[in-house]
Enzyme design. Structure first.
Site, PDB file in Angstrom:
ATOM      1  N   HIS A 123       5.202 -14.102 -20.209  1.00  8.09           N
ATOM      2  CA  HIS A 123       5.946 -13.798 -21.447  1.00  8.09           C
ATOM      3  C   HIS A 123       5.938 -14.991 -22.372  1.00  8.09           C
ATOM      4  CE1 HIS A 123       9.337 -12.395 -23.996  1.00  8.09           C
ATOM      5  NE2 HIS A 123       9.011 -11.205 -23.531  1.00  8.09           N
ATOM      6  N   ILE A 172       7.818 -17.503 -24.659  1.00  8.35           N
ATOM      7  CA  ILE A 172       9.061 -17.151 -25.341  1.00  8.35           C
ATOM      8  C   ILE A 172      10.032 -16.627 -24.284  1.00  8.35           C
ATOM      9  CG2 ILE A 172      10.146 -15.579 -26.996  1.00  8.35           C
ATOM     10  CD1 ILE A 172       7.486 -15.562 -28.524  1.00  8.35           C
ATOM     11  N   GLY A 185      14.405 -11.840 -24.428  1.00 11.68           N
ATOM     12  CA  GLY A 185      15.721 -11.564 -24.996  1.00 11.68           C
ATOM     13  C   GLY A 185      16.727 -11.095 -23.958  1.00 11.68           C
ATOM     14  N   VAL A 186      16.264 -10.316 -22.995  1.00 17.77           N
ATOM     15  CA  VAL A 186      17.188  -9.831 -21.964  1.00 17.77           C
ATOM     16  C   VAL A 186      17.755 -10.989 -21.139  1.00 17.77           C
ATOM     17  CG1 VAL A 186      16.197  -7.529 -21.819  1.00 17.77           C
ATOM     18  CG2 VAL A 186      15.339  -9.315 -20.317  1.00 17.77           C
ATOM     19  N   GLU A 203      21.564 -12.054 -20.589  1.00 16.55           N
ATOM     20  CA  GLU A 203      22.070 -12.324 -19.239  1.00 16.55           C
ATOM     21  C   GLU A 203      22.745 -13.689 -19.173  1.00 16.55           C
ATOM     22  OE1 GLU A 203      23.057 -12.227 -15.213  1.00 16.55           O
ATOM     23  OE2 GLU A 203      22.465 -10.552 -16.499  1.00 16.55           O
TER      24      GLU A 203
END
Length: 145
Positions: A48, A54, A57-58, A62
């Site tokens: 990723h 990067i 986003g999850v 979290e």
């Protein structure tokens, strides 16, 4: 201030999913500030994205949820060691403003909005170098083992 050994007393998470390195401020029943040092050595950067790492986003969500969980534990006078756990129950109004990359220090701020029947609600934001990278409303459900 909480360093990693104390954070691990509050959170049940461990590598590679412990996403809080330090807590620098906590006001019981009100707010908390914590940090995550983002490093290229984290496993999600392998895919990723190759050549353009990067932070997903999850994982930012979290990380904010973990900081919020610590605030919930401190406010209730409990910890994961007591058999209590804060489970991510939801996220609303999430907005991502810019990518988080290796070398960034993610500052996570969470403010307690409410706690009703074991459902905790927090207003959160994550920043890098004073610039907002993510905003979200986080909900957790407190459960006993």
């Amino acid at each position: 201030m909480m360093k990693i050994d104390e954070i691990m007393e509050f959170l049940p998470h461990r590598y590679p999913f412990l996403l809080v390195d330090r807590i620098v401020e906590v006001e019981k029943g009100k707010s908390i500030v914590g940090y995550k040092n983002v490093t290229i050595n984290e496993p999600h950067f392998n895919g990723h994205f190759p050549g353009k790492p990067i932070m997903p986003g999850v994982l930012i969500i979290e990380a904010m949820a973990q900081v919020s969980g610590i605030l919930g534990y401190v406010t209730a006078g409990r910890s994961a060691a007591d058999g209590s756990i804060h489970l991510l129950a939801g996220s609303n109004k999430a907005r991502f403003k810019r990518p988080v990359i290796p070398g960034d220090q993610l500052r996570m701020e969470s403010t307690l909005v409410s706690n009703k029947h074991g459902i905790w609600k927090f207003d959160c934001r994550a920043l890098v170098d004073g610039e907002v990278v993510c905003l979200a409303e986080i909900m957790s459900a407190e459960r006993s083992a």
